[in-house]
Write a protein that holds these residues in place. Structure first.
Motif, PDB file in Angstrom:
ATOM      1  N   ASP A   1      19.114  -0.539  -2.773  1.00  0.00           N
ATOM      2  CA  ASP A   1      18.129  -0.055  -3.751  1.00  0.00           C
ATOM      3  C   ASP A   1      16.724  -0.547  -3.400  1.00  0.00           C
ATOM      4  OD1 ASP A   1      20.155   1.190  -5.112  1.00  0.00           O
ATOM      5  OD2 ASP A   1      20.413  -0.424  -6.581  1.00  0.00           O
ATOM      6  N   PHE A   2      16.614  -1.803  -2.981  1.00  0.00           N
ATOM      7  CA  PHE A   2      15.316  -2.329  -2.566  1.00  0.00           C
ATOM      8  C   PHE A   2      14.797  -1.580  -1.331  1.00  0.00           C
ATOM      9  CE2 PHE A   2      15.950  -6.552  -4.812  1.00  0.00           C
ATOM     10  CZ  PHE A   2      14.806  -6.450  -5.589  1.00  0.00           C
ATOM     11  N   GLU A   3      15.702  -1.257  -0.415  1.00  0.00           N
ATOM     12  CA  GLU A   3      15.300  -0.541   0.805  1.00  0.00           C
ATOM     13  C   GLU A   3      14.787   0.861   0.467  1.00  0.00           C
ATOM     14  OE1 GLU A   3      17.028   0.260   5.312  1.00  0.00           O
ATOM     15  OE2 GLU A   3      18.418  -0.208   3.681  1.00  0.00           O
ATOM     16  N   ASP A   4      15.479   1.541  -0.444  1.00  0.00           N
ATOM     17  CA  ASP A   4      15.028   2.880  -0.852  1.00  0.00           C
ATOM     18  C   ASP A   4      13.647   2.815  -1.504  1.00  0.00           C
ATOM     19  OD1 ASP A   4      17.389   3.941   0.075  1.00  0.00           O
ATOM     20  OD2 ASP A   4      18.351   4.049  -1.905  1.00  0.00           O
ATOM     21  N   LEU A   5      13.453   1.829  -2.373  1.00  0.00           N
ATOM     22  CA  LEU A   5      12.165   1.697  -3.054  1.00  0.00           C
ATOM     23  C   LEU A   5      11.062   1.352  -2.055  1.00  0.00           C
ATOM     24  CD1 LEU A   5      10.686   1.724  -5.742  1.00  0.00           C
ATOM     25  CD2 LEU A   5      11.310  -0.686  -6.047  1.00  0.00           C
ATOM     26  N   HIS A   6      11.389   0.537  -1.065  1.00  0.00           N
ATOM     27  CA  HIS A   6      10.432   0.191  -0.009  1.00  0.00           C
ATOM     28  C   HIS A   6       9.962   1.452   0.717  1.00  0.00           C
ATOM     29  CE1 HIS A   6       9.933  -0.611   4.380  1.00  0.00           C
ATOM     30  NE2 HIS A   6       9.063  -1.506   3.931  1.00  0.00           N
ATOM     31  N   SER A   7      10.921   2.326   1.057  1.00  0.00           N
ATOM     32  CA  SER A   7      10.572   3.568   1.756  1.00  0.00           C
ATOM     33  C   SER A   7       9.722   4.479   0.882  1.00  0.00           C
ATOM     34  CB  SER A   7      11.851   4.303   2.180  1.00  0.00           C
ATOM     35  OG  SER A   7      12.622   3.505   3.069  1.00  0.00           O
ATOM     36  N   GLU A   8      10.039   4.540  -0.402  1.00  0.00           N
ATOM     37  CA  GLU A   8       9.270   5.392  -1.316  1.00  0.00           C
ATOM     38  C   GLU A   8       7.831   4.907  -1.436  1.00  0.00           C
ATOM     39  OE1 GLU A   8      11.398   5.306  -4.967  1.00  0.00           O
ATOM     40  OE2 GLU A   8      13.203   6.257  -4.135  1.00  0.00           O
ATOM     41  N   ILE A   9       7.653   3.616  -1.522  1.00  0.00           N
ATOM     42  CA  ILE A   9       6.292   3.084  -1.671  1.00  0.00           C
ATOM     43  C   ILE A   9       5.490   3.257  -0.383  1.00  0.00           C
ATOM     44  CG2 ILE A   9       4.991   0.916  -1.951  1.00  0.00           C
ATOM     45  CD1 ILE A   9       6.970   0.177  -4.132  1.00  0.00           C
ATOM     46  N   ARG A  10       6.153   3.106   0.744  1.00  0.00           N
ATOM     47  CA  ARG A  10       5.444   3.305   2.017  1.00  0.00           C
ATOM     48  C   ARG A  10       4.992   4.750   2.188  1.00  0.00           C
ATOM     49  NH1 ARG A  10       7.830   1.156   7.461  1.00  0.00           N
ATOM     50  NH2 ARG A  10       5.787   1.959   8.023  1.00  0.00           N
ATOM     51  N   SER A  11       5.728   5.683   1.602  1.00  0.00           N
ATOM     52  CA  SER A  11       5.389   7.096   1.772  1.00  0.00           C
ATOM     53  C   SER A  11       4.495   7.638   0.656  1.00  0.00           C
ATOM     54  CB  SER A  11       6.673   7.927   1.835  1.00  0.00           C
ATOM     55  OG  SER A  11       7.411   7.817   0.629  1.00  0.00           O
TER      56      SER A  11
ATOM     57  N   GLU B   1     -14.188   4.167  -3.037  1.00  0.00           N
ATOM     58  CA  GLU B   1     -14.156   2.702  -3.099  1.00  0.00           C
ATOM     59  C   GLU B   1     -12.755   2.189  -3.454  1.00  0.00           C
ATOM     60  OE1 GLU B   1     -16.353  -0.938  -5.567  1.00  0.00           O
ATOM     61  OE2 GLU B   1     -16.888   1.150  -5.941  1.00  0.00           O
ATOM     62  N   ALA B   2     -12.041   2.943  -4.282  1.00  0.00           N
ATOM     63  CA  ALA B   2     -10.735   2.483  -4.754  1.00  0.00           C
ATOM     64  C   ALA B   2      -9.624   2.656  -3.723  1.00  0.00           C
ATOM     65  CB  ALA B   2     -10.362   3.236  -6.029  1.00  0.00           C
ATOM     66  N   LEU B   3      -9.702   3.704  -2.917  1.00  0.00           N
ATOM     67  CA  LEU B   3      -8.605   4.013  -2.004  1.00  0.00           C
ATOM     68  C   LEU B   3      -8.225   2.859  -1.068  1.00  0.00           C
ATOM     69  CD1 LEU B   3      -9.151   7.787  -1.123  1.00  0.00           C
ATOM     70  CD2 LEU B   3      -7.118   6.739  -2.137  1.00  0.00           C
ATOM     71  N   PRO B   4      -9.176   2.185  -0.381  1.00  0.00           N
ATOM     72  CA  PRO B   4      -8.775   1.077   0.499  1.00  0.00           C
ATOM     73  C   PRO B   4      -8.103  -0.063  -0.258  1.00  0.00           C
ATOM     74  CG  PRO B   4     -11.016   1.796   0.963  1.00  0.00           C
ATOM     75  CD  PRO B   4     -10.624   2.452  -0.303  1.00  0.00           C
ATOM     76  N   ALA B   5      -8.608  -0.380  -1.448  1.00  0.00           N
ATOM     77  CA  ALA B   5      -8.007  -1.462  -2.234  1.00  0.00           C
ATOM     78  C   ALA B   5      -6.596  -1.097  -2.664  1.00  0.00           C
ATOM     79  CB  ALA B   5      -8.877  -1.760  -3.454  1.00  0.00           C
ATOM     80  N   MET B   6      -6.416   0.145  -3.108  1.00  0.00           N
ATOM     81  CA  MET B   6      -5.086   0.574  -3.525  1.00  0.00           C
ATOM     82  C   MET B   6      -4.119   0.582  -2.344  1.00  0.00           C
ATOM     83  SD  MET B   6      -6.305   3.698  -6.023  1.00  0.00           S
ATOM     84  CE  MET B   6      -4.655   4.261  -6.423  1.00  0.00           C
ATOM     85  N   ALA B   7      -4.596   1.033  -1.189  1.00  0.00           N
ATOM     86  CA  ALA B   7      -3.753   1.069   0.002  1.00  0.00           C
ATOM     87  C   ALA B   7      -3.322  -0.335   0.415  1.00  0.00           C
ATOM     88  CB  ALA B   7      -4.500   1.755   1.148  1.00  0.00           C
TER      89      ALA B   7
END
Length: 287
Positions: A19-29, A134-140
């Motif tokens: 489950d952690f691995e799936d969530l990791h992939s979702e956040i990366r994408s 301005e927000a995009l780099p911080a969010m990334a």
């Protein structure tokens, strides 16, 4: 010491890692568009990650204090599981920081007295574009940090599941190669009672007399109990005082001794019974 199904816990840890691995992939994408869309996506991921943090804490609670703690190597495993909870919690924090950095739409405060209350559509669009840029780099950056922490979490779960499997196998092999401690019948009786739910050791303050009872509040022989404690077959929780009462638990070695002990059997006494025919013959001779 709680008895739990360790094989079931291993399966749960593997599922948690997946489950952690799936969530990791979702956040990366994730491809965030600043504003309401980003808020909705980040909110959903924060909720999902918090649920996995809760599951990790459940697994830690199940293993801590169970029979697994008596297995050599269990301490580093429990510390690793605690670090999984920490890593996942940090991921939640990073996602929350990304949510904070996300610019939301809304009317700004009006300018100084005399100034027009609202800007022109062109000015508002320019401000919005600048805020998004301005927000995009911080969010990334926050998303990347969250993904890294989730990577640590799922790797830790898989490693932990394999480690517990290895620890249990080595422990079983060691137990097979090492004879179980020898105990007397009286020690067996005490171990059997304590293994059914533990017990308590305490002192009567008025007289300073040491007492012990099992879970049913039946008295346990203190001399026998002390011998078992000295041999490491019974463990005492010394985090509380004797006046408060100290919990008693049968250790893994105590369980081995209990399971392999063969109580001595007392041969049944056979009564001397004279067969009826013999009795009649004896009566005849008497006559």
């Amino acid at each position: 010491m709680r008895q739990i199904d360790l094989q079931a816990e291993i399966a749960r840890l593997r599922q948690l890692g997946s489950d952690f691995e799936d969530l990791h992939s979702e956040i990366r994408s994730l491809a965030l568009t600043p504003g309401t869309d980003a808020r909705q996506q980040l909110t959903a991921k924060i909720v999902d990650t918090n649920e996995l943090v809760q599951q990790a804490m459940f697994r830690l609670a199940a293993l801590d204090g169970s029979q697994y703690t008596a297995v050599p190597g269990s301490r580093p495993s429990l510390e690793l599981l605690a670090s999984v909870v920490s890593a996942a919690s940090i991921a939640v924090s990073d996602l929350a920081c990304a949510l904070e950095a996300n610019p939301l739409e809304g009317a700004p405060f009006p300018g100084p007295p005399g100034a027009p209350f609202s800007s022109s559509p062109a000015e508002e669009a320019a401000v919005r574009t600048a805020r998004h840029a301005e927000a995009l780099p911080a969010m990334a950056e926050h998303l990347a940090n969250a993904a890294h922490q989730l990577d640590l979490a799922y790797t830790g779960c898989y490693y932990l599941a394999s480690g517990i499997t290895r620890d249990l196998k080595q422990h079983a092999e060691h137990n097979q190669a090492t004879p179980a401690p020898k105990i007397t019948d009286s020690q067996y009786a005490v171990l059997a009672r304590l293994s059914a739910g533990g017990g308590t050791r305490y002192v009567i303050s008025r007289y300073g007399v040491l007492k012990a009872i099992d879970k049913d509040r039946a008295t346990v022989n203190v001399a026998t109990l002390n011998a078992l404690i000295k041999r490491g077959l019974v463990e005492v929780d010394t985090t509380t005082s004797l006046h408060q009462g100290q919990r008693l638990h049968v250790t893994a070695e105590g369980q081995r001794a209990l399971s392999q002990h063969k109580p001595a059997t007392t041969p049944a006494r056979t009564a001397a019974v004279t067969p009826p025919a013999t009795k009649q013959a004896a009566v005849g001779r008497t006559r």
